[in-house]
Design an enzyme around this catalytic site. Structure first.
Site, PDB file in Angstrom:
ATOM      1  CD  GLN A   1      -1.607   4.746  -4.386  1.00 46.77           C
ATOM      2  OE1 GLN A   1      -2.209   4.804  -3.321  1.00 46.77           O
ATOM      3  NE2 GLN A   1      -0.599   5.557  -4.671  1.00 46.77           N
ATOM      4  CB  SER A   2      -1.644  -2.511  -1.613  1.00 44.86           C
ATOM      5  OG  SER A   2      -2.181  -3.403  -0.664  1.00 44.86           O
ATOM      6  CG  ASN A   3      -7.003   0.448   0.047  1.00 47.55           C
ATOM      7  OD1 ASN A   3      -6.699   1.622   0.105  1.00 47.55           O
ATOM      8  ND2 ASN A   3      -7.843  -0.027  -0.862  1.00 47.55           N
TER       9      ASN A   3
END
Length: 331
Positions: free
Chosen positions: A76-78
């Site tokens: 879920q890397s921004n």
């Protein structure tokens, strides 16, 4: 000494981000006035602080004649989401490498939030397990693509090295200018410390302009023992990159891992509480991984009197709200 303007950049943030007072929460807490710097503003790709760092990485990639960007992060890397958006906006091809760094396998985490946006953008996504070294995989993929005639630029994990952190050196200058315009002096600048680049950039920037503000990072990735040397190293590398004679002063690196909980991306009760508080009282959305935990630390420490004697605090709202959709079962 070099200046920020001596480094190539690709403009992603067209103007200074807003600083605004949290009137209701400040009144409720009865302590210092709390302001937020809206680096979550949605200029591109869902918004977020990584855009400041990506300006310099894309500038370097363009100068090097690259045509493909590889970025990496957790599922879920921004950072991966914004790297993809920024790369596409600038005309690059983009591939992202995502590791299962958080022990979640629910449908929302694996299919919603940032991952949904990644898929909508149509970039190539490589998923791997928690044990994988993402940089090793990125280098291997770079070699594959270059054998096909591509020219590849790898953006480091979290965008956290001296070059990207120049984005937050510049931000420190921007904050100082806004202080003058607003007639406010910030006693502390508070943020989430993940891979340390944002913290290091603000720390270096404040040192370069002679700011007296304490830069305080609440750990969201690793404990202090792991985070302190990384933050110190990047700060010194920034000074070196700018050809400054300054040396990092570790007594000015303020870290607090009391609100990290069980680890990166693992929710805490205090995070859930302040995400709801900020939404209900101010109509703003903190993310569950970074600013949610950092703001939980700030609120708790104000209640405990740890900011007694301070008048104004600036909280860096760094974005990541798309992650809320991946954590909807927590709310």
């Amino acid at each position: 000494m070099l200046t920020i303007n001596d480094f190539p950049s690709y403009k992603l943030i067209p103007h200074s981000t807003l600083i605004t007072k949290l009137k209701r929460i400040s009144t409720q807490l009865g302590g210092p006035d709390i302001y937020v710097k809206r680096d979550d503003t949605n200029f591109l790709g869902g918004g977020g602080s990584k855009l400041r760092k990506l300006e310099f990485y894309l500038g370097a990639a363009l100068q090097a004649g690259c045509d493909t960007i590889i970025a990496m992060g957790a599922m879920q890397s921004n950072h991966a989401r914004l790297s993809a958006a920024a790369a596409l906006h600038a005309g690059f091809n983009c591939e992202i490498i995502l590791g299962r760094k958080v022990p979640r396998d629910d449908s929302d985490y694996l299919h919603n939030g940032n991952l949904l946006l990644d898929r909508i953008m149509g970039v190539t996504i490589h998923e791997t397990d928690a044990a994988a070294d993402l940089m090793v995989l990125a280098l291997a993929r770079k070699a594959e693509l270059e054998s096909l005639g591509k020219r590849v630029y790898i953006v480091p994990f979290g965008g956290s090295c001296a070059l990207g952190s120049l984005g937050y050196v510049s931000c420190a200058f921007e904050i100082a200018k806004q202080e003058q315009q607003m007639g406010v002096n910030f006693d502390s600048i508070v943020l989430a410390n993940g891979s340390s680049g944002t913290h290091a950039g603000l720390l270096a920037g404040c040192e370069l302009i002679g700011s007296t503000a304490k830069v305080i990072g609440y750990n969201v990735l690793k404990p202090i023992a792991d985070t302190l040397p990384v933050t110190s190293q990047i700060t010194q590398e920034i000074f070196d990159l700018l050809q400054s004679e300054k040396l990092v002063d570790e007594s000015k690196i303020h870290l607090d891992d009391s609100y990290l909980g069980a680890g990166y991306g693992i929710p805490t009760d205090s995070m859930r509480e302040v995400v709801r508080l900020m939404a209900h009282e101010e109509g703003l959305f903190l993310d569950p991984v970074y600013s949610g935990k950092a703001f939980a630390g700030l609120v708790a420490d104000i209640k405990q009197g740890k900011f007694a004697g301070q008048r104004n605090i600036l909280f860096m709202m760094t974005g990541g709200a798309p992650g809320l959709y991946a954590y909807q079962s927590e709310f």
